[in-house]
Write a protein that holds these residues in place. Structure first.
Motif, mmCIF file in Angstrom:
data_model
loop_
_atom_site.group_PDB
_atom_site.id
_atom_site.type_symbol
_atom_site.label_atom_id
_atom_site.label_comp_id
_atom_site.label_asym_id
_atom_site.label_seq_id
_atom_site.Cartn_x
_atom_site.Cartn_y
_atom_site.Cartn_z
ATOM 1 N N ARG A 52 0.831 -1.207 0.000
ATOM 2 C CA ARG A 52 0.000 0.000 0.000
ATOM 3 C C ARG A 52 0.860 1.249 0.000
ATOM 4 N NH1 ARG A 52 -3.286 -3.147 3.557
ATOM 5 N NH2 ARG A 52 -2.274 -2.221 5.376
ATOM 6 N N LEU A 53 1.935 1.256 0.779
ATOM 7 C CA LEU A 53 2.824 2.417 0.805
ATOM 8 C C LEU A 53 3.539 2.574 -0.531
ATOM 9 C CD1 LEU A 53 4.191 4.770 2.132
ATOM 10 C CD2 LEU A 53 5.779 3.189 3.247
ATOM 11 N N ALA A 54 3.989 1.461 -1.135
ATOM 12 C CA ALA A 54 4.629 1.542 -2.448
ATOM 13 C C ALA A 54 3.676 2.129 -3.486
ATOM 14 C CB ALA A 54 5.103 0.156 -2.885
ATOM 15 N N ASP A 55 2.390 1.771 -3.405
ATOM 16 C CA ASP A 55 1.399 2.352 -4.319
ATOM 17 C C ASP A 55 1.334 3.864 -4.155
ATOM 18 O OD1 ASP A 55 0.806 -0.162 -5.247
ATOM 19 O OD2 ASP A 55 -1.000 -0.407 -4.019
ATOM 20 N N LEU A 56 1.343 4.336 -2.903
ATOM 21 C CA LEU A 56 1.312 5.778 -2.659
ATOM 22 C C LEU A 56 2.533 6.472 -3.261
ATOM 23 C CD1 LEU A 56 0.075 6.248 1.031
ATOM 24 C CD2 LEU A 56 -1.104 6.897 -1.060
ATOM 25 N N GLY A 107 5.396 29.034 -3.580
ATOM 26 C CA GLY A 107 4.252 28.835 -4.460
ATOM 27 C C GLY A 107 3.993 27.386 -4.800
ATOM 28 N N LEU A 108 4.401 26.448 -3.902
ATOM 29 C CA LEU A 108 4.262 25.017 -4.152
ATOM 30 C C LEU A 108 3.436 24.359 -3.053
ATOM 31 C CD1 LEU A 108 7.993 24.293 -5.069
ATOM 32 C CD2 LEU A 108 6.105 24.565 -6.681
ATOM 33 N N GLU A 109 2.853 23.234 -3.379
ATOM 34 C CA GLU A 109 2.136 22.432 -2.399
ATOM 35 C C GLU A 109 3.006 21.259 -1.984
ATOM 36 O OE1 GLU A 109 -2.261 20.370 -1.793
ATOM 37 O OE2 GLU A 109 -1.403 20.514 -3.808
ATOM 38 N N LEU A 110 3.185 21.087 -0.693
ATOM 39 C CA LEU A 110 4.056 20.023 -0.187
ATOM 40 C C LEU A 110 3.319 18.690 -0.144
ATOM 41 C CD1 LEU A 110 6.713 19.101 1.228
ATOM 42 C CD2 LEU A 110 5.603 19.693 3.399
ATOM 43 N N LYS A 111 3.980 17.650 -0.650
ATOM 44 C CA LYS A 111 3.524 16.271 -0.491
ATOM 45 C C LYS A 111 4.638 15.513 0.222
ATOM 46 C CE LYS A 111 2.825 15.392 -4.852
ATOM 47 N NZ LYS A 111 2.402 14.667 -6.076
ATOM 48 N N TYR A 112 4.287 14.681 1.189
ATOM 49 C CA TYR A 112 5.334 14.003 1.948
ATOM 50 C C TYR A 112 4.861 12.662 2.476
ATOM 51 C CZ TYR A 112 2.876 15.570 6.172
ATOM 52 O OH TYR A 112 1.931 15.785 7.142
ATOM 53 N N VAL A 113 5.848 11.800 2.746
ATOM 54 C CA VAL A 113 5.676 10.554 3.482
ATOM 55 C C VAL A 113 6.916 10.408 4.346
ATOM 56 C CG1 VAL A 113 5.456 8.043 3.382
ATOM 57 C CG2 VAL A 113 4.335 9.453 1.647
ATOM 58 N N TYR A 114 6.766 10.032 5.612
ATOM 59 C CA TYR A 114 7.954 9.817 6.436
ATOM 60 C C TYR A 114 7.706 8.737 7.474
ATOM 61 C CZ TYR A 114 5.892 12.656 10.232
ATOM 62 O OH TYR A 114 5.096 13.143 11.234
ATOM 63 N N ASN A 132 8.115 16.038 -2.422
ATOM 64 C CA ASN A 132 8.189 16.451 -3.829
ATOM 65 C C ASN A 132 9.261 17.522 -3.992
ATOM 66 O OD1 ASN A 132 6.240 17.959 -2.225
ATOM 67 N ND2 ASN A 132 5.814 19.131 -4.084
ATOM 68 N N LYS A 133 9.808 17.623 -5.177
ATOM 69 C CA LYS A 133 10.888 18.574 -5.443
ATOM 70 C C LYS A 133 10.374 20.003 -5.359
ATOM 71 C CE LYS A 133 10.235 18.741 -10.457
ATOM 72 N NZ LYS A 133 10.881 18.600 -11.773
ATOM 73 N N GLY A 134 11.299 20.929 -5.153
ATOM 74 C CA GLY A 134 10.922 22.335 -5.107
ATOM 75 C C GLY A 134 11.902 23.182 -4.312
ATOM 76 N N THR A 177 3.226 3.493 11.785
ATOM 77 C CA THR A 177 4.276 2.923 10.954
ATOM 78 C C THR A 177 4.876 3.995 10.059
ATOM 79 O OG1 THR A 177 3.099 0.824 10.955
ATOM 80 C CG2 THR A 177 4.820 1.102 9.313
ATOM 81 N N TYR A 178 4.022 4.809 9.452
ATOM 82 C CA TYR A 178 4.478 5.947 8.641
ATOM 83 C C TYR A 178 3.388 7.005 8.640
ATOM 84 C CZ TYR A 178 1.523 3.930 4.959
ATOM 85 O OH TYR A 178 0.470 3.422 4.245
ATOM 86 N N CYS A 179 3.770 8.224 8.305
ATOM 87 C CA CYS A 179 2.832 9.346 8.219
ATOM 88 C C CYS A 179 2.903 9.928 6.820
ATOM 89 C CB CYS A 179 3.171 10.423 9.248
ATOM 90 S SG CYS A 179 3.066 9.877 10.960
ATOM 91 N N CYS A 180 1.788 10.457 6.333
ATOM 92 C CA CYS A 180 1.786 11.045 4.998
ATOM 93 C C CYS A 180 0.826 12.227 4.957
ATOM 94 C CB CYS A 180 1.412 10.008 3.938
ATOM 95 S SG CYS A 180 -0.204 9.256 4.173
ATOM 96 N N SER A 181 1.022 13.101 3.970
ATOM 97 C CA SER A 181 0.160 14.267 3.814
ATOM 98 C C SER A 181 -1.201 13.849 3.269
ATOM 99 C CB SER A 181 0.818 15.295 2.889
ATOM 100 O OG SER A 181 1.163 14.709 1.648
ATOM 101 N N ARG A 182 -2.199 14.648 3.522
ATOM 102 C CA ARG A 182 -3.562 14.314 3.121
ATOM 103 C C ARG A 182 -3.814 14.516 1.624
ATOM 104 N NH1 ARG A 182 -7.189 17.050 8.002
ATOM 105 N NH2 ARG A 182 -6.273 15.854 9.726
ATOM 106 N N ASN A 183 -2.926 15.235 0.957
ATOM 107 C CA ASN A 183 -3.168 15.550 -0.454
ATOM 108 C C ASN A 183 -2.634 14.480 -1.406
ATOM 109 O OD1 ASN A 183 -0.499 16.036 0.097
ATOM 110 N ND2 ASN A 183 -0.399 18.011 -0.941
#
Length: 282
Positions: A52-56, A107-114, A132-134, A177-183
């Motif tokens: 599931r995490l790999a899919d994300l 001017g960017l939207e952050l996406k993350y998993v940690y 994501n890059k930026g 186990t891990y946290c991720c952004s809602r977007n």
């Protein structure tokens, strides 16, 4: 009566995972309560979390995005110990808030998993982060003052980010186990963004026989999925005979996992973008 198989195909950008497993008769009524989760089920749950995490990761990030590692070497040098789990949660949440403000200013939207790891046996507590890059190395480095900081491009092999996802979920060190952004976009079974496909008629016993060959017939699999490249010989779930100790196929059916990819999604090499580790005072 021939065994019926279900094909569950999950497409995540330039990568796809096909799971083939037997379809069993419908169970009417409530089954008798089973025993608590054993070692085998724990392994299956961990494998499912990794998938599931790999899919994300495959669906939301690319080879141009960033992987970070943050540690607490400065904290340990100052306090003589690793931070406690609740402290790790607080430090990381504060760091992600600062990064989010930085991306907003750009001017960017952050996406993350940690994920977070609590150090033990002399190891230093640390975090693994995908964003994501930026932002540049210098901009991100200035936001982390608790220890070492390491940054590189996110690496995609023929199985996408599955190996990284497996490392993320190898154990639960804090409350998640891990946290991720809602977007983040998640694989969908229905709707316009459908990426999960179920089919009980595509795969027959003859297909399974070719896949189970020794070695598996990769050319046959390529013909089954002509728009994709096959990553490797498929993973086949095996079972352990309690009486003989022999590893063999289960008698009630076979579970097969096939990883597919498109060459344009692969990383050319592992690119380090910056590394700095502060020395711990002895």
């Amino acid at each position: 009566m021939a065994q019926a198989y279900r094909e569950l195909k999950t497409v995540t950008g330039n990568f796809a995972r096909v799971q083939i497993f037997p379809v069993r008769p419908y169970q009417y009524g409530r089954k008798k309560k089973m025993k608590p989760t054993g070692a085998a089920m724990t392994k299956v749950n961990k494998e499912n979390r990794a998938r599931r995490l790999a899919d994300l990761l495959n669906l939301n990030f690319s080879k141009n995005d960033i992987q970070l590692k943050l540690d607490y070497s400065s904290f340990k040098a100052e306090h003589g110990r690793n931070p406690e789990p609740d402290e790790i949660v607080r430090y990381m949440q504060n760091f992600m808030r600062r990064v989010k403000r930085l991306y907003k200013s750009l001017g960017l939207e952050l996406k993350y998993v940690y994920c977070s790891e609590v150090g033990c046996r002399g190891r230093i507590s640390h975090h693994h982060v995908v964003i994501n890059k930026g932002a540049t190395y210098e901009q991100l480095r200035a936001l982390w003052q608790e220890g070492g900081f390491w940054m590189r491009k996110l690496y995609f092999d023929k199985k996408g980010c599955y190996d990284l996802a497996s490392y993320f979920v190898k154990s639960r060190y804090t409350y998640r186990t891990y946290c991720c952004s809602r977007n983040l976009i998640r694989p969908q079974e229905t709707g316009r963004d459908k990426s999960i496909y179920k089919n009980d008629y595509n795969v027959r016993q003859k297909h399974v026989n070719h896949i189970l060959g020794d070695p598996g017939d990769l050319e046959y699999i390529r013909r089954m999925y002509p728009d994709w490249c096959v990553a490797e010989v498929p993973d086949i779930a095996m079972t352990l005979d309690r009486d003989t100790g022999e590893v063999k196929l289960p008698t009630w059916g076979v579970f097969i996992t096939i990883y597919l990819y498109k060459p344009e999604g692969l990383s050319d090499k592992r690119g380090d973008l910056g590394y700095e580790k502060q020395q711990i005072a002895r």
